[in-house]
Write an enzyme that holds these catalytic residues in place. Structure first.
Site, PDB file in Angstrom:
ATOM      1  N   HIS A 132       0.865  -1.177   0.000  1.00 52.99           N
ATOM      2  CA  HIS A 132       0.000   0.000   0.000  1.00 52.99           C
ATOM      3  C   HIS A 132       0.912   1.240   0.000  1.00 52.99           C
ATOM      4  CE1 HIS A 132      -2.682   2.998   1.902  1.00 52.99           C
ATOM      5  NE2 HIS A 132      -3.692   2.227   1.549  1.00 52.99           N
ATOM      6  N   ASP A 209       3.439  -4.273   8.079  1.00 50.96           N
ATOM      7  CA  ASP A 209       2.183  -3.535   7.994  1.00 50.96           C
ATOM      8  C   ASP A 209       1.061  -4.555   8.156  1.00 50.96           C
ATOM      9  OD1 ASP A 209      -0.195  -2.501   7.064  1.00 50.96           O
ATOM     10  OD2 ASP A 209       0.649  -1.569   5.271  1.00 50.96           O
ATOM     11  N   GLN A 212      -4.238  -5.152   7.226  1.00 56.48           N
ATOM     12  CA  GLN A 212      -5.264  -6.074   6.734  1.00 56.48           C
ATOM     13  C   GLN A 212      -5.261  -7.401   7.490  1.00 56.48           C
ATOM     14  OE1 GLN A 212      -7.649  -5.235   4.834  1.00 56.48           O
ATOM     15  NE2 GLN A 212      -6.856  -3.270   4.098  1.00 56.48           N
ATOM     16  N   LYS A 235     -10.088  -0.802  10.784  1.00 56.50           N
ATOM     17  CA  LYS A 235     -10.193  -1.969   9.892  1.00 56.50           C
ATOM     18  C   LYS A 235     -10.504  -3.236  10.694  1.00 56.50           C
ATOM     19  CE  LYS A 235      -6.997  -0.176   6.436  1.00 56.50           C
ATOM     20  NZ  LYS A 235      -7.875   0.340   5.379  1.00 56.50           N
ATOM     21  N   CYS A 373      -4.856   2.252  -3.604  1.00 56.39           N
ATOM     22  CA  CYS A 373      -3.637   2.851  -3.018  1.00 56.39           C
ATOM     23  C   CYS A 373      -2.451   1.898  -3.159  1.00 56.39           C
ATOM     24  CB  CYS A 373      -3.838   3.235  -1.557  1.00 56.39           C
ATOM     25  SG  CYS A 373      -5.131   4.437  -1.314  1.00 56.39           S
TER      26      CYS A 373
HETATM   27  N1  C6P Z   1      -6.192   0.394   2.956  1.00 58.47           N
HETATM   28  C1  C6P Z   1      -8.049  -0.080   1.438  1.00 58.47           C
HETATM   29  O1  C6P Z   1      -9.176   0.138   0.974  1.00 58.47           O
HETATM   30  P1  C6P Z   1      -4.828   3.698   7.453  1.00 58.47           P
HETATM   31  O2  C6P Z   1      -5.462   4.587   6.426  1.00 58.47           O
HETATM   32  O3  C6P Z   1      -3.608   4.317   8.053  1.00 58.47           O
HETATM   33  O4  C6P Z   1      -5.783   3.166   8.450  1.00 58.47           O
HETATM   34  O5  C6P Z   1      -4.340   2.386   6.643  1.00 58.47           O
HETATM   35  C2  C6P Z   1      -3.494   2.503   5.523  1.00 58.47           C
HETATM   36  C3  C6P Z   1      -3.204   1.153   4.991  1.00 58.47           C
HETATM   37  C4  C6P Z   1      -1.935   0.619   5.160  1.00 58.47           C
HETATM   38  N2  C6P Z   1      -1.642  -0.624   4.767  1.00 58.47           N
HETATM   39  C5  C6P Z   1      -2.550  -1.419   4.194  1.00 58.47           C
HETATM   40  C6  C6P Z   1      -2.169  -2.817   3.792  1.00 58.47           C
HETATM   41  C7  C6P Z   1      -3.849  -0.937   3.975  1.00 58.47           C
HETATM   42  O6  C6P Z   1      -4.759  -1.733   3.418  1.00 58.47           O
HETATM   43  C8  C6P Z   1      -4.179   0.395   4.356  1.00 58.47           C
HETATM   44  C9  C6P Z   1      -5.529   0.969   4.058  1.00 58.47           C
HETATM   45  C10 C6P Z   1      -7.535   0.783   2.580  1.00 58.47           C
HETATM   46  O7  C6P Z   1      -7.349  -0.983   1.008  1.00 58.47           O
HETATM   47  C11 C6P Z   1      -7.678   2.238   2.250  1.00 58.47           C
HETATM   48  S1  C6P Z   1      -6.697   2.710   0.861  1.00 58.47           S
END
Ligand code: C6P
Length: 415
Positions: A132, A209, A212, A235, A373
């Site tokens: 991401h 990270d 997910q 999430k 993203c």
């Molecule tokens: N992915 C998706 O629809 P935040 O925004 O900080 O809570 O998470 C960012 C982020 C970082 N790593 C991974 C693997 C992610 O999936 C995400 C967020 C969402 O896939 C929004 S783009």
């Protein structure tokens, strides 16, 4: 009449769905099917009520007051930290740092590494091609500012990290390796333990990270032996604006703080300021108190159901969806990793994903379209984007069948 598919084998989904008020609405005259859980999950009553409870009973600033409410709020926040520590099997609660979310946790470490002068020209940061943007850009900035080199760990056509190439990239110059536990764009589950062992053999730190992974799988940071692990509350059925950074104690202790302010100090004078210990050194300013406390309620909710049962239920959803979706002529799955969870990305030959997404929305079905993203993944597959169905614990095979009807309809309309 009750949809019999709601009574899934592993979870009592009917009962679970009762706890999610948002799911019981119609969108465009059709019952909502929410398949955008990778973007954010919906919230159970336990979480919604915990927010109201916090503001109705103990709202106050933390770690600052001798008065009753402040002490109550402080205890609740620290209890939540403790819950999260146990949930991810960290050794100590102070290894759990509250952040704004995964993105913030990644920026915290990348900025703290720069401030600690840990990287210089000739050093290398390895980042997987599955990431991401949040797990690319902060490391790119770190490399730009320190003269270090960012190297990319390649993936194959299945959307899996190519382990031989990863091994070949590791060297005595590698300072940090970073990759996700589960890919948001493809649903690939990465071999965290093995990748971490290889990185450690080369003397590098590992940042995972886990954005997910947190809603889908049990996490054991000590078994994985990662140096850092990040995830977001929203999430994993918790509130937005709150997340966690886990780090190994010694590493966190040695890192420079990344934001200055109240809460993160031991003493301040114009001549010299000394910093608080962990976790406060990295928690400058008034934290997202309600978010941190309610994240604990979300963890309780997950644990009451059990992550193993959630994972089994979601595996059933994924395999049902893959089987049914293959019925559509021209179906192309993007990412077909052997280990997968959470999301299915796909394209239908001759149709633009956006057009399909809009038609599905008109039929009450919420999917995400676009690059998710993760533009480098889309470039790798030479596509502008995908449709993505991502599942949560409240989804059912019946909903997948409804998505299928809608997809068939969309295909016949657009072709
Ligand atoms: N992915 C998706 O629809 P935040 O925004 O900080 O809570 O998470 C960012 C982020 C970082 N790593 C991974 C693997 C992610 O999936 C995400 C967020 C969402 O896939 C929004 S783009």
């Amino acid at each position: 009449m009750m949809d019999s598919s709601l009574q899934e084998k592993t979870l009592d989904v009917v009962k679970i769905r009762e706890q999610f008020p948002i799911l019981h609405q119609e969108v465009n005259g059709k019952p909502l099917v929410y398949f955008d859980n990778a973007a954010t999950t919906q919230k159970p009553l336990a979480v919604i009520n915990a927010i109201t409870d916090y503001y109705s009973t103990i709202n106050s600033n933390v770690h600052r007051g001798v008065h009753h409410l402040s002490q109550k709020a402080t205890v609740a926040l620290e209890e939540s930290r403790h819950k999260i520590q146990q949930h991810i099997r960290a050794a100590e609660p102070h290894q759990v740092i509250f952040t704004q979310g995964t993105t913030d946790s990644i920026n915290l470490v990348s900025i703290a590494m720069e401030r600690s002068n840990l990287l210089r020209k000739g050093d290398e940061v390895l980042v997987s091609a599955l990431e991401h943007h949040s797990n690319i850009v902060p490391w790119q900035i770190l490399c730009e500012r320190t003269g270090a080199t960012l190297k990319v760990i390649p993936i194959n056509q299945q959307g899996e990290i190519v382990m031989e190439e990863y091994r070949a990239l590791l060297s005595e110059n590698t300072r940090l390796v970073t990759f996700n536990h589960i890919s948001n764009a493809l649903g690939t589950v990465n071999p965290v333990q093995e990748m971490t062992r290889l990185a450690h053999d080369a003397g590098a730190w590992v940042f995972v990270d886990g954005a997910q992974a947190a809603p889908h799988t049990a996490i054991d940071v000590q078994a994985l032996d990662v140096d850092f692990y990040a995830f977001s509350g929203h999430k994993a059925y918790g509130p937005t604006g709150i997340g966690v950074l886990y780090g190994k104690e010694k590493i966190l202790e040695d890192l420079a703080p990344y934001r200055g302010g109240g809460e993160m100090i031991e003493s301040v004078s114009f001549e010299k300021t000394t910093y608080a210990g962990l976790p406060h050194k990295f928690e400058a300013g008034t934290p997202h108190i309600e978010g941190a406390i309610v994240m604990g309620a979300a963890i309780d909710f997950l644990n009451e159901i059990g992550l193993d049962r959630i994972a089994t239920h979601e595996e059933q959803l994924i395999s049902h969806a893959l089987k049914r979706m293959a019925e559509i002529e021209g179906m192309r799955f993007i990412g077909e990793a052997r280990q997968r969870a959470g999301a299915i990305s796909f394209l239908i030959e001759g149709l633009h994903p956006y057009d399909v997404g809009v038609l599905l929305d008109q039929m009450g079905i919420a999917l995400r379209t676009g690059h998710h993203c993760a533009q480098p993944i889309m470039d790798f597959f030479d596509i502008p984007g995908t449709l993505r169905a991502s599942f949560g614990l409240y989804n059912t095979t019946g909903e997948i069948d409804r998505m299928m009807e809608a997809l068939q309809k969309a295909v016949s309309m657009l072709r």
